[in-house]
Design an enzyme around this catalytic site. Structure first.
Site, PDB file in Angstrom:
ATOM      1  N   CYS A   1      28.940  23.138  -7.280  1.00  0.00           N
ATOM      2  CA  CYS A   1      28.511  21.998  -6.066  1.00  0.00           C
ATOM      3  C   CYS A   1      29.788  21.859  -5.397  1.00  0.00           C
ATOM      4  CB  CYS A   1      28.708  20.610  -7.073  1.00  0.00           C
ATOM      5  SG  CYS A   1      28.454  19.248  -6.060  1.00  0.00           S
TER       6      CYS A   1
ATOM      7  N   GLU B   1      27.868  10.503   2.718  1.00  0.00           N
ATOM      8  CA  GLU B   1      26.508  11.082   3.375  1.00  0.00           C
ATOM      9  C   GLU B   1      25.207  10.369   2.641  1.00  0.00           C
ATOM     10  OE1 GLU B   1      27.386  15.476   4.859  1.00  0.00           O
ATOM     11  OE2 GLU B   1      26.857  15.150   2.964  1.00  0.00           O
TER      12      GLU B   1
ATOM     13  N   CYS C   1      27.136  20.715   6.637  1.00  0.00           N
ATOM     14  CA  CYS C   1      27.867  19.583   5.667  1.00  0.00           C
ATOM     15  C   CYS C   1      27.865  20.202   4.338  1.00  0.00           C
ATOM     16  CB  CYS C   1      26.977  18.527   5.774  1.00  0.00           C
ATOM     17  SG  CYS C   1      25.499  18.448   4.817  1.00  0.00           S
TER      18      CYS C   1
ATOM     19  N   CYS D   1      32.225  20.734 -10.850  1.00  0.00           N
ATOM     20  CA  CYS D   1      31.184  21.526 -11.074  1.00  0.00           C
ATOM     21  C   CYS D   1      31.146  22.738 -10.212  1.00  0.00           C
ATOM     22  CB  CYS D   1      29.573  20.716 -11.157  1.00  0.00           C
ATOM     23  SG  CYS D   1      29.624  19.244 -12.174  1.00  0.00           S
TER      24      CYS D   1
ATOM     25  N   CYS E   1      18.666   9.442  -0.805  1.00  0.00           N
ATOM     26  CA  CYS E   1      19.592  10.006  -1.759  1.00  0.00           C
ATOM     27  C   CYS E   1      20.886   9.380  -1.110  1.00  0.00           C
ATOM     28  CB  CYS E   1      19.719  11.631  -1.510  1.00  0.00           C
ATOM     29  SG  CYS E   1      20.793  12.260  -2.426  1.00  0.00           S
TER      30      CYS E   1
ATOM     31  N   CYS F   1      34.759  13.441  -5.672  1.00  0.00           N
ATOM     32  CA  CYS F   1      34.191  13.419  -7.079  1.00  0.00           C
ATOM     33  C   CYS F   1      35.509  14.140  -8.080  1.00  0.00           C
ATOM     34  CB  CYS F   1      33.132  14.434  -7.407  1.00  0.00           C
ATOM     35  SG  CYS F   1      32.074  14.214  -8.791  1.00  0.00           S
TER      36      CYS F   1
HETATM   37  N1  SAH Z   1      27.268  13.713 -10.417  1.00  0.00           N
HETATM   38  C1  SAH Z   1      25.848  13.271 -10.401  1.00  0.00           C
HETATM   39  C2  SAH Z   1      25.201  13.130  -9.180  1.00  0.00           C
HETATM   40  C3  SAH Z   1      25.489  13.996  -7.748  1.00  0.00           C
HETATM   41  S1  SAH Z   1      24.894  15.658  -8.167  1.00  0.00           S
HETATM   42  C4  SAH Z   1      25.165  14.405 -11.101  1.00  0.00           C
HETATM   43  O1  SAH Z   1      25.858  15.490 -11.480  1.00  0.00           O
HETATM   44  O2  SAH Z   1      23.982  14.148 -11.542  1.00  0.00           O
HETATM   45  C5  SAH Z   1      23.198  15.812  -7.939  1.00  0.00           C
HETATM   46  C6  SAH Z   1      22.539  17.031  -7.880  1.00  0.00           C
HETATM   47  O3  SAH Z   1      23.007  17.867  -6.841  1.00  0.00           O
HETATM   48  C7  SAH Z   1      22.860  17.726  -9.132  1.00  0.00           C
HETATM   49  O4  SAH Z   1      22.019  17.667 -10.082  1.00  0.00           O
HETATM   50  C8  SAH Z   1      22.828  19.163  -8.605  1.00  0.00           C
HETATM   51  O5  SAH Z   1      21.551  19.793  -9.121  1.00  0.00           O
HETATM   52  C9  SAH Z   1      22.618  18.964  -7.110  1.00  0.00           C
HETATM   53  N2  SAH Z   1      23.677  19.883  -6.693  1.00  0.00           N
HETATM   54  C10 SAH Z   1      24.780  19.998  -6.347  1.00  0.00           C
HETATM   55  N3  SAH Z   1      25.128  21.088  -5.653  1.00  0.00           N
HETATM   56  C11 SAH Z   1      24.238  21.895  -5.612  1.00  0.00           C
HETATM   57  C12 SAH Z   1      24.029  23.250  -4.809  1.00  0.00           C
HETATM   58  N4  SAH Z   1      25.000  23.711  -4.072  1.00  0.00           N
HETATM   59  N5  SAH Z   1      22.727  23.735  -4.723  1.00  0.00           N
HETATM   60  C13 SAH Z   1      21.568  22.738  -5.595  1.00  0.00           C
HETATM   61  N6  SAH Z   1      21.920  21.542  -5.955  1.00  0.00           N
HETATM   62  C14 SAH Z   1      22.984  21.247  -6.012  1.00  0.00           C
END
Ligand code: SAH
Length: 382
Positions: A138, A110, A360, A135, A124, A131
């Site tokens: 995420c 996306e 999504c 995390c 973005c 991945c």
């Molecule tokens: N792997 C890289 C880039 C992808 S994530 C990294 O970790 O920086 C980019 C951003 O998406 C992360 O900093 C996180 O703040 C945000 N993110 C991921 N899942 C999220 C969620 N459920 N709610 C809010 N922010 C989220």
């Protein structure tokens, strides 16, 4: 070799043709040499192609008027100028747009365009499909890595957005797609070769022309690659921090078990050319009852001492089955107030495009920080 050429020449086998747009200058040159162009003339041909493909966004070889007809025919037999398939395109009431792109069957990623209140906006982009990092907050973390995206596939996300926004040619004035953030799917520093090659193409002033200072790469903290990212790309750095203590960070951003906060901050301090004009962005997702206490806000400020920093507080965006809730608004504001008193302005990102992200993954959580200046401008024009 011969067989491959013969196959690509058969008009009933268009699948054998390869995409040309989005290739770097060195890749374009190599393609021209492979096609039989005199190696001395290959750099000139690559420059011509760059102009058509990345400055004008041309979708047809016939329009490339400074390239001789014979070579144009050969190009059209070997390559195509189609974008990867767009399997979904949604536009939000607030102007946010999302594209779901199929790079090949089973490989979908996306990208999201997030307009700012002023004329500018950020795209973005994803660097991987899936991945490896897991995390816990995420959504992409719940998906297996499918594969790294190639440099060309990363660049194609910008080409698709430019098509959608009708922003060809790539002029430098008045573009709404003014910035790029690697905050989509994947960990860019686990795909650094392709990310660096893509940034070379994106920042090329004769092509797509988005300056390196307007490109931000976000990492969960692959410490050994952080200074290298700066040296190779000149991009802006963002760190997904999310916790200020090793025990908690190791739980929610598990790569912290490998590179703890001390190792991470040593790497950040070694990022080239940091200054007040070139700050590191720290992302901090607000998880209710997990990382949102005022003591943690104070520790955050302490941790960042001596690092030229911006802070983005991101309201957590829940997804089905996610083990967290977003902090209450008052809690976020109180946390922001501590950060603000330490000299960091307007740090809360307001969620955008909620209406189009219903189904999504992670990118539904994309949001944009509206600066105090933007808010003032908006209230003046309202
Ligand atoms: N792997 C890289 C880039 C992808 S994530 C990294 O970790 O920086 C980019 C951003 O998406 C992360 O900093 C996180 O703040 C945000 N993110 C991921 N899942 C999220 C969620 N459920 N709610 C809010 N922010 C989220």
């Amino acid at each position: 070799m011969k067989t491959a050429l013969d196959l690509s020449r058969k008009p009933d086998l268009p699948a054998a043709r390869r995409p040309l747009a989005g290739l770097s200058m060195s890749a374009l040159q190599a393609e021209m040499v492979g096609l039989g162009v005199d190696p001395k003339k290959a750099p000139m041909r690559a420059r011509q192609l760059r102009r058509w493909l990345h400055h004008f966004g041309t979708r047809d070889f016939a329009g490339m008027t400074d390239i001789g007809k014979a070579l144009r025919t050969q190009l059209a037999e070997t390559y195509h100028l189609d974008r990867p398939d767009i399997t979904e395109h949604k536009v939000s009431a607030d102007g946010t747009q999302k594209w779901l792109i199929r790079f090949q069957p089973g490989v979908e990623g996306e990208s999201v365009f997030i307009p700012a209140v002023s004329k500018t906006g950020a795209l973005c982009v994803s660097s991987q499909v899936g991945c490896t990092l897991n995390c816990t907050f995420c959504h992409t973390g719940t998906q297996k890595l499918v594969r790294n995206l190639t440099a060309q596939e990363i660049v194609s996300q910008i080409l698709i957005a430019r098509d959608g926004l009708s922003e060809w040619p790539a002029t430098t004035e008045d573009r709404s797609l003014s910035n790029i953030v690697f905050m989509g799917m994947g960990e860019p520093l686990y795909n650094l070769d392709n990310v660096a090659e893509a940034i070379d193409t994106l920042s090329d002033g004769e092509g797509i022309s988005i300056s390196r200072r307007r490109i931000t790469v976000s990492t969960a903290g692959v410490a050994p690659k952080i200074p290298e990212l700066g040296a190779r790309t000149g991009a802006m750095l963002a760190i997904s921090l999310h916790a200020v203590r090793d025990d908690l960070r190791s739980e929610i951003v598990p790569i912290n078990r490998k590179y703890d906060l001390q190792t991470l901050f040593e790497a950040i301090r070694a990022y080239p050319d940091l200054s007040n004009a070139r700050r590191v962005t720290f992302e901090y997702v607000m998880l209710k009852g997990v990382n949102d206490s005022l003591a943690e806000a104070r520790d955050l400020v302490r941790l960042l001492r001596g690092v030229p920093a911006k802070i983005n507080l991101i309201p957590f965006n829940p997804w089905p089955g996610s083990p967290y809730a977003c902090s209450d608004w008052e809690t976020i504001e109180a946390f922001a107030e501590v950060v603000k008193r330490a000299g960091y302005a307007s740090p809360i990102r307001t969620p955008r495009g909620r209406d189009i992200f219903a189904a999504c993954g992670q990118l539904r959580s994309e949001s944009i920080r509206t600066s105090a200046a933007d808010r003032r401008r908006a209230s003046q024009t309202a």
